[in-house]
Design a protein around this motif. Structure first.
Motif, PDB file in Angstrom:
ATOM      1  N   PRO A 274       1.030  -1.119   0.026  1.00 48.06           N
ATOM      2  CA  PRO A 274       0.049  -0.080  -0.057  1.00 48.06           C
ATOM      3  C   PRO A 274       0.829   1.183  -0.197  1.00 48.06           C
ATOM      4  O   PRO A 274       0.395   2.478  -0.334  1.00 48.06           O
ATOM      5  CB  PRO A 274      -0.880   0.089   1.151  1.00 48.06           C
ATOM      6  N   MET A 275       2.191   1.130   0.427  1.00 46.46           N
ATOM      7  CA  MET A 275       3.069   2.290   0.281  1.00 46.46           C
ATOM      8  C   MET A 275       2.923   2.675  -1.301  1.00 46.46           C
ATOM      9  O   MET A 275       2.972   3.873  -1.566  1.00 46.46           O
ATOM     10  CB  MET A 275       4.388   1.990   0.668  1.00 46.46           C
ATOM     11  N   VAL A 276       3.020   1.794  -2.253  1.00 46.17           N
ATOM     12  CA  VAL A 276       3.176   1.928  -3.614  1.00 46.17           C
ATOM     13  C   VAL A 276       1.714   2.481  -4.070  1.00 46.17           C
ATOM     14  O   VAL A 276       1.904   3.345  -5.005  1.00 46.17           O
ATOM     15  CB  VAL A 276       3.588   0.616  -4.298  1.00 46.17           C
ATOM     16  N   ALA A 277       0.838   1.834  -3.725  1.00 47.50           N
ATOM     17  CA  ALA A 277      -0.911   2.366  -4.116  1.00 47.50           C
ATOM     18  C   ALA A 277      -0.866   3.561  -3.552  1.00 47.50           C
ATOM     19  O   ALA A 277      -1.425   4.500  -4.556  1.00 47.50           O
ATOM     20  CB  ALA A 277      -1.805   1.060  -3.265  1.00 47.50           C
ATOM     21  N   GLY A 278      -0.291   4.068  -2.266  1.00 48.76           N
ATOM     22  CA  GLY A 278      -0.594   5.412  -1.967  1.00 48.76           C
ATOM     23  C   GLY A 278       0.346   6.235  -3.171  1.00 48.76           C
ATOM     24  O   GLY A 278      -0.034   7.497  -3.034  1.00 48.76           O
ATOM     25  N   ALA A 279       1.593   5.879  -3.437  1.00 50.06           N
ATOM     26  CA  ALA A 279       2.241   6.740  -4.274  1.00 50.06           C
ATOM     27  C   ALA A 279       1.617   6.870  -5.464  1.00 50.06           C
ATOM     28  O   ALA A 279       1.661   8.068  -6.191  1.00 50.06           O
ATOM     29  CB  ALA A 279       3.745   6.241  -4.439  1.00 50.06           C
ATOM     30  N   ALA A 280       1.014   5.765  -6.299  1.00 44.66           N
ATOM     31  CA  ALA A 280       0.337   6.026  -7.344  1.00 44.66           C
ATOM     32  C   ALA A 280      -0.946   7.117  -7.096  1.00 44.66           C
ATOM     33  O   ALA A 280      -1.346   8.023  -8.018  1.00 44.66           O
ATOM     34  CB  ALA A 280      -0.324   4.794  -7.657  1.00 44.66           C
ATOM     35  N   ALA A 281      -1.499   6.794  -6.142  1.00 52.40           N
ATOM     36  CA  ALA A 281      -2.549   8.093  -5.813  1.00 52.40           C
ATOM     37  C   ALA A 281      -2.054   9.399  -5.894  1.00 52.40           C
ATOM     38  O   ALA A 281      -2.640  10.382  -6.447  1.00 52.40           O
ATOM     39  CB  ALA A 281      -3.392   7.524  -4.468  1.00 52.40           C
ATOM     40  N   LEU A 282      -0.837   9.626  -5.379  1.00 51.01           N
ATOM     41  CA  LEU A 282      -0.195  10.993  -5.385  1.00 51.01           C
ATOM     42  C   LEU A 282       0.191  11.362  -6.699  1.00 51.01           C
ATOM     43  O   LEU A 282      -0.177  12.622  -7.204  1.00 51.01           O
ATOM     44  CB  LEU A 282       0.939  11.036  -4.425  1.00 51.01           C
ATOM     45  N   LEU A 283       0.602  10.275  -7.555  1.00 46.51           N
ATOM     46  CA  LEU A 283       0.883  10.796  -9.021  1.00 46.51           C
ATOM     47  C   LEU A 283      -0.649  11.079  -9.781  1.00 46.51           C
ATOM     48  O   LEU A 283      -0.506  11.937 -10.516  1.00 46.51           O
ATOM     49  CB  LEU A 283       1.199   9.340  -9.653  1.00 46.51           C
ATOM     50  N   TRP A 284      -1.779  10.564  -9.335  1.00 46.38           N
ATOM     51  CA  TRP A 284      -3.008  10.890 -10.192  1.00 46.38           C
ATOM     52  C   TRP A 284      -3.373  12.215  -9.624  1.00 46.38           C
ATOM     53  O   TRP A 284      -4.092  12.748 -10.392  1.00 46.38           O
ATOM     54  CB  TRP A 284      -3.851   9.841  -9.819  1.00 46.38           C
ATOM     55  N   GLU A 285      -2.980  12.556  -8.369  1.00 44.11           N
ATOM     56  CA  GLU A 285      -3.419  13.894  -7.855  1.00 44.11           C
ATOM     57  C   GLU A 285      -2.806  14.891  -8.667  1.00 44.11           C
ATOM     58  O   GLU A 285      -3.480  16.031  -8.945  1.00 44.11           O
ATOM     59  CB  GLU A 285      -3.102  13.992  -6.485  1.00 44.11           C
TER      60      GLU A 285
END
Length: 225
Positions: free
Chosen positions: A178-189
């Motif tokens: 989920p560290m990576v899933a969260g990083a992906a969310a920041l990229l989409w932001e």
């Protein structure tokens, strides 16, 4: 869920997730002990694909895995995550906690299409220089003799939300994923138009080489800064 999107309310902001207050859809496929048949996981993945437009789902976080019995081309879990990726959903899965032996990557992390995450310990310090790979983090190659994991992220003694309230510290590639899933969310932001392939490319390209074999660290240490 807390590692991805916790807002740190109960801790006064101390234990926040990577992408605080990111929108989540919980799809429960396992029992209270975290176990269950892989068929139920596959059904959960299929549900996400069927409802992705309704809930605007961009990613699936799979903090789970099982020893593969066959290669990714015929492995049911791998086929399910590949179908999700083809449907436009970014998928990241845990590499497994069967290290330090080689060829211990679990399914669906054996799929070459999705992003498979191993674990590194931050040693409880802020500087990254002293961070070391966790012994338990599964190593490649996969059952198909392909290089995995794709990258590593903090997964040792990670404090996050506990069911029923409060916080708990746990270790495993299930915490690193989920560290990576969260990083992906920041990229989409920053750029909502990014495709799953583009998100994958950014995360891999920006990973920090820690000097380990690619069968241990993949491209390296998650680093989106």
């Amino acid at each position: 869920a807390g590692i991805v999107a916790g807002n740190g309310f109960e801790s006064g902001g101390k234990y926040t997730g990577v992408a605080p207050d990111a929108l989540l859809v919980g799809v429960k496929a396992l029992d209270g002990r975290g176990s269950g048949p892989i068929s139920r996981v596959i059904a959960g993945i299929q549900w996400v694909v069927e409802h992705k437009e309704e809930y605007r789902i961009k990613a699936i976080n799979l903090s789970l895995g099982a020893p593969p019995e066959e290669g990714y081309r015929t492995d049911p879990a791998s086929k399910a995550v590949n179908a999700a990726w083809q449907a436009g959903i970014f998928v990241c899965a845990a590499a497994g906690n069967l290290g330090p032996r080689q060829r211990t990557i679990t399914t669906p992390g054996i799929s070459p299409q999705i992003l498979t995450v191993g674990s590194i310990s931050d040693q409880g310090t802020i500087p990254r220089e002293d961070d070391v790979i966790n012994e338990f983090s599964s190593r490649g190659p996969t059952i198909d003799r392909l290089p995995k994991p794709d990258l590593i992220a903090p997964g040792s003694d990670i404090t996050s939300l506990k069911p029923g309230g409060g916080y708990v510290a746990q270790s495993g590639t299930s915490m690193a994923t989920p560290m990576v899933a969260g990083a992906a969310a920041l990229l989409w932001e920053k750029n909502p138009q990014l495709s799953p392939n583009q998100v994958r490319e950014i995360l891999v390209a920006t990973a920090e080489d820690r000097g380990y074999s690619k069968l241990i660290q993949g491209a390296g240490y998650l680093n989106t800064t």
